[in-house]
Design a protein around this motif. Structure first.
Motif, short mmCIF file in Angstrom:
data_model
loop_
_atom_site.label_atom_id
_atom_site.label_comp_id
_atom_site.label_asym_id
_atom_site.label_seq_id
_atom_site.Cartn_x
_atom_site.Cartn_y
_atom_site.Cartn_z
N GLN A 144 75.44 -14.97 115.38
CA GLN A 144 75.06 -13.82 114.55
C GLN A 144 73.98 -12.98 115.22
O GLN A 144 73.95 -11.76 115.06
CB GLN A 144 74.60 -14.29 113.16
N ILE A 145 73.09 -13.65 115.95
CA ILE A 145 72.06 -12.88 116.66
C ILE A 145 72.66 -12.23 117.90
O ILE A 145 72.42 -11.06 118.19
CB ILE A 145 70.87 -13.78 117.04
N LYS B 220 85.83 -9.72 111.37
CA LYS B 220 85.01 -10.81 111.91
C LYS B 220 84.22 -11.53 110.83
O LYS B 220 84.01 -12.73 110.90
CB LYS B 220 84.01 -10.23 112.93
N HIS B 221 83.75 -10.78 109.85
CA HIS B 221 82.88 -11.40 108.86
C HIS B 221 83.59 -11.70 107.54
O HIS B 221 83.61 -12.84 107.11
CB HIS B 221 81.65 -10.51 108.61
N THR C 16 74.20 -7.34 105.72
CA THR C 16 73.46 -7.69 106.94
C THR C 16 74.24 -7.26 108.17
O THR C 16 73.68 -6.66 109.09
CB THR C 16 73.22 -9.22 107.01
N GLU D 20 75.60 -11.26 118.40
CA GLU D 20 76.40 -10.09 118.01
C GLU D 20 75.51 -8.85 117.92
O GLU D 20 75.86 -7.78 118.43
CB GLU D 20 77.06 -10.37 116.65
N ALA D 21 74.35 -9.02 117.28
CA ALA D 21 73.43 -7.88 117.13
C ALA D 21 72.89 -7.44 118.49
O ALA D 21 72.79 -6.24 118.77
CB ALA D 21 72.28 -8.26 116.20
N ILE E 229 67.48 -11.34 114.01
CA ILE E 229 68.61 -10.40 114.05
C ILE E 229 68.10 -8.97 113.99
O ILE E 229 68.54 -8.10 114.75
CB ILE E 229 69.57 -10.68 112.87
N LYS F 107 73.21 -4.48 110.94
CA LYS F 107 73.09 -4.77 112.38
C LYS F 107 73.71 -3.68 113.21
O LYS F 107 73.49 -3.60 114.41
CB LYS F 107 73.83 -6.08 112.71
N GLY F 108 74.57 -2.89 112.57
CA GLY F 108 75.28 -1.85 113.31
C GLY F 108 76.70 -2.23 113.65
O GLY F 108 77.34 -1.60 114.48
N VAL F 109 77.22 -3.29 113.01
CA VAL F 109 78.61 -3.69 113.24
C VAL F 109 79.53 -2.65 112.58
O VAL F 109 79.26 -2.20 111.46
CB VAL F 109 78.87 -5.09 112.62
#
Lengths: 370, 344
Positions: free
Chosen positions: A148-149, B257-258, B243, A151-152, A203, B247-249
């Motif tokens: 998860q990190i 993905k999520h 979240t 990815e960011a 993150i 993050k910019g996803v």
């Protein structure tokens, strides 16, 4: 973690010079404070957010204005439904498309409300990052925290997978997660609440933000962990030169950490001042009432808290004039007209016809009831 | 535990672990063994029920074989030969005794061993179920993702319309419609019949397309609607989605993905629960398309009161249901890191 690459962020034991560490890798080389001195990083002017639910219009934010200097910390205080969270999600473009947003939000000279979704996407998690209230629900339960990190990191840098992973471990160390290398491969449910919030912060830091919005980031944590997370946020703010918007319902927390405080009520800013100025001389009866509800050690045992009668107004049917009028002991007929939000004293903004200490109402400066 | 001279060191043993799990080292293995043991009372219950219900239907195999013209003497004689004169309980236990030793008996009607009948018919039904299952699932996932990406959008409306249609049409009506269009009017595909795989893959598949579409289409509609709904819920209500967006996803990546990963648990449950309906659907569909599968066999056996064959079919169906549920539970553990069997 003995990578030859220069650490983007210093590890825990790195010396901190002048309180600010400039990230050296990840393609972006910029001073910690990009805006020229004196120029605010963020200017919010007359921000309004309206939702339509079942035909009723809900005015969640009704003209919010504030400024944020680079590297400083602003607290937005208010009770549930005061619009503090909605307003910050509006800045990030995180509200559902049904939300009607107006006003202006200038970040580093750019109008955020006019950006396309694509431009907003690169800004989110990059220049502006956010940490949320409930760390148990804010992390994806099916993904390892390392992923998860990473990815960011990958979204906001040119690092390859390996480099991004190394950077993610560095970030975990930066937020002082114990045994970062091992935790990297764990899932959120294997971590405690405080550790999860550290991961959330890691993150948020992945894109080297200039503005971090902490939305009730310590509310779900116990008091000890809360203090640790706040200390971490303040330390990171100073080390990395980020500006922080701290959203909270806890006036005491704001008083301890923030430089400026905005108090919100029913979607409006009702009082706005540097923390010292505000607490030396609270003017808005609502803020005064909030302060009266904080337990203190020097309070007489078994004495009753000052309770503000009534409830916050229905946002789909706001009362005429000042929204606090129905609950305010200073209220007069003049309050049926909306009091302007103006700078009454130097640096001290508030919206009230009969502020505390003005002698026109029951509330006086020292909190006695006449 | 043998006594030793060394200082007493507390045995580091997880108190939550029961003695049973120390015997079977792997918790997954334990789950499998437990479920298969649980299958025994299920099988007994199902076969007893079936046997009892069949005995309530008037007539027996002897009468069915000899037809309405037969004399009572002839029937009595055949009943004796087939063992139908014995009390029901005795017949059941005779059958059970054979079944547990692996002998499912002989058909009362054709005198063929049931195991032979099954080995001829099982592949047909298995292929039908497999095709319907795979096609419905493989199509449902992308359609649901497209629909959920923009709730209320064009794709969402189209998929909603199609799936509402599919859910409101019974599979046998759909089967007849498909035959009418693709076999009778267009002549692209055969209306009935089964070609074994040995005669060529395409020849075999041609015959399977319409029946598997008749079974698979309603399932596709159901899976699509469920998954679309769950995805939208995840996207709108779950904080981890916020979240990810913060993050910019990008929106597609957040969805795939999520959200999809978290929605897949619900989908698996639905798919597992529906496997029973899927297999039940084969009974009618095999009849309509004249496919020599288990479903057709079951229907014929019920008509001829051939309880030995009925029992075999019922046992197979129940076994599939038990195994399907087991697979679903194992899949949870593979997909959801929060579930680890054996720790309780």
């Amino acid at each position: 973690m003995s990578s030859k690459r220069t650490a983007a962020f210093p590890a825990e034991d790195a010396t901190v010079s002048e309180g600010v560490i400039v990230p050296e890798t990840a393609g972006r080389h910029r001073p910690a404070t990009a805006a020229s001195p004196g120029e605010p990083l963020l200017v919010v002017e007359d921000l309004r957010v309206q939702f339509t639910r079942g035909g009723r219009k809900i005015n969640a934010v009704n003209g919010l204005s504030y400024e944020l200097a680079p590297g400083s910390m602003l607290a937005i205080i208010g009770e549930s439904g005061s619009g503090k969270s909605v307003s910050s999600r509006a800045l990030m473009g995180l509200l559902p498309p049904t939300a009607k947003i107006s006003g202006s939000v200038r970040f580093d000279g750019r109008d955020l409300l006019g950006l396309s979704e694509r431009e907003m996407q690169s800004l989110r998690g990059g220049d502006i990052a956010m940490v949320f209230q409930d760390p148990a629900r804010s992390l994806n339960p099916t993904m390892k925290i390392g992923a998860q990190i990473t990815e960011a990191v990958r979204l906001h840098s040119d690092l390859d997978k390996k480099g991004a992973q190394a950077r993610a471990v560095e970030l975990l160390k930066l937020v002082r997660l114990p045994a970062a290398e091992r935790r990297f491969h764990e899932y959120p449910h294997q971590l405690s609440g405080g550790m999860r919030q550290r991961v959330m912060i890691a993150i948020a830091l992945a894109g080297e933000p200039r503005l971090l919005i902490a939305d009730e980031a310590t509310t779900a944590l116990d008091v000890t962990t809360q203090a640790q997370i706040m200390e971490l946020l303040v330390e990171l703010q100073q080390r990395l030169g980020m500006a922080v918007i701290m959203i909270s319902h806890d006036l005491g927390l704001a008083a301890s950490y923030a430089q400026d405080v905005v108090v919100m009520y029913a979607g409006r800013a009702v009082e706005y001042a540097p923390t010292k100025v505000l607490f030396a001389n609270v003017r808005m009866p609502y803020t005064h009432a909030l302060l009266g509800a904080i337990p203190a050690l020097d309070r007489e045992p078994h004495s009753l808290f000052e309770v503000t009668p009534g409830q916050p107004p229905d946002l789909s049917a706001l009362p005429k004039g000042c929204p606090f009028r129905p609950r305010c002991s200073n209220a007069t007929d003049q309050c049926l007209e909306m009091p302007p939000f103006t700078e009454h004293d130097p640096e001290h903004w508030f919206a009230c016809w009969h502020p505390v200490g003005s002698g026109t109402g029951k509330h006086t400066a020292n909190g006695e009831q006449r | 535990m043998t006594a030793t001279a060394t200082p007493r060191v507390p045995v580091s043993r997880d108190p939550r672990v029961s003695p049973l799990s120390r015997l079977t080292a792997s918790p997954v293995l334990r789950l499998v063994v437990k479920r298969l043991l649980m299958a025994i009372p299920i099988m007994l219950g199902v076969t007893v029920l079936t046997f009892w219900v069949l005995s309530l239907i008037p007539g027996n195999a002897a009468q069915q074989l000899l037809g309405p013209e037969a004399t009572p003497e002839d029937i009595a004689l055949l009943e004796q030969q087939l063992g139908l004169d014995k009390p029901g309980v005795v017949r059941y236990f005779d059958w059970l005794q054979g079944a547990v030793t692996g002998d499912l008996g002989n058909s009362l009607v054709s005198r063929q061993p049931v195991s032979e009948i099954l080995s001829a018919r099982l592949p047909v039904t298995a292929e039908l179920v497999f095709l319907a299952f795979v096609v419905s699932l493989v199509l449902a996932v992308p359609v649901a993702l497209l629909a959920a990406h923009k709730p209320g959008g064009v794709m969402d409306r189209i998929s909603m319309m199609i799936s509402t249609l599919g859910l409101s049409v019974a599979n046998y009506v759909l089967a007849l419609l498909l035959v009418l269009v693709f076999a009778v009017s267009l002549g692209w595909l055969p209306a009935i019949g089964y070609t074994p795989l040995e005669d060529g893959l395409w020849a075999n598949l041609r015959g399977m397309i319409l029946p598997s579409a008749a079974i698979g289409f309603p399932l596709f509609c159901y899976y699509t609607r469920f998954l679309r709904g769950d995805l939208v819920d995840q996207m709108q209500q779950e904080e981890y989605v916020t979240t990810a967006r913060a993050k910019g996803v990008g929106s597609w990546a957040v969805l795939i993905k999520h959200a999809f990963r978290n929605s897949s648990f619900g989908l698996i449950t639905i798919v597992g629960l529906n496997l029973g309906a899927l297999i039940g659907g084969t009974v009618i569909i095999e009849q309509i398309f004249a496919l020599p599968g288990i479903g057709q066999m079951l229907l014929q056996a019920i008509n001829t009161r051939d309880f030995v064959v009925v029992q075999a079919a019922v046992v197979i169906f129940a076994l599939v249901a038990v195994v399907a549920n087991l697979v679903v539970d194992l899949l949870y553990a593979v997909l959801d890191p929060r579930i680890r069997y054996g720790s309780r």
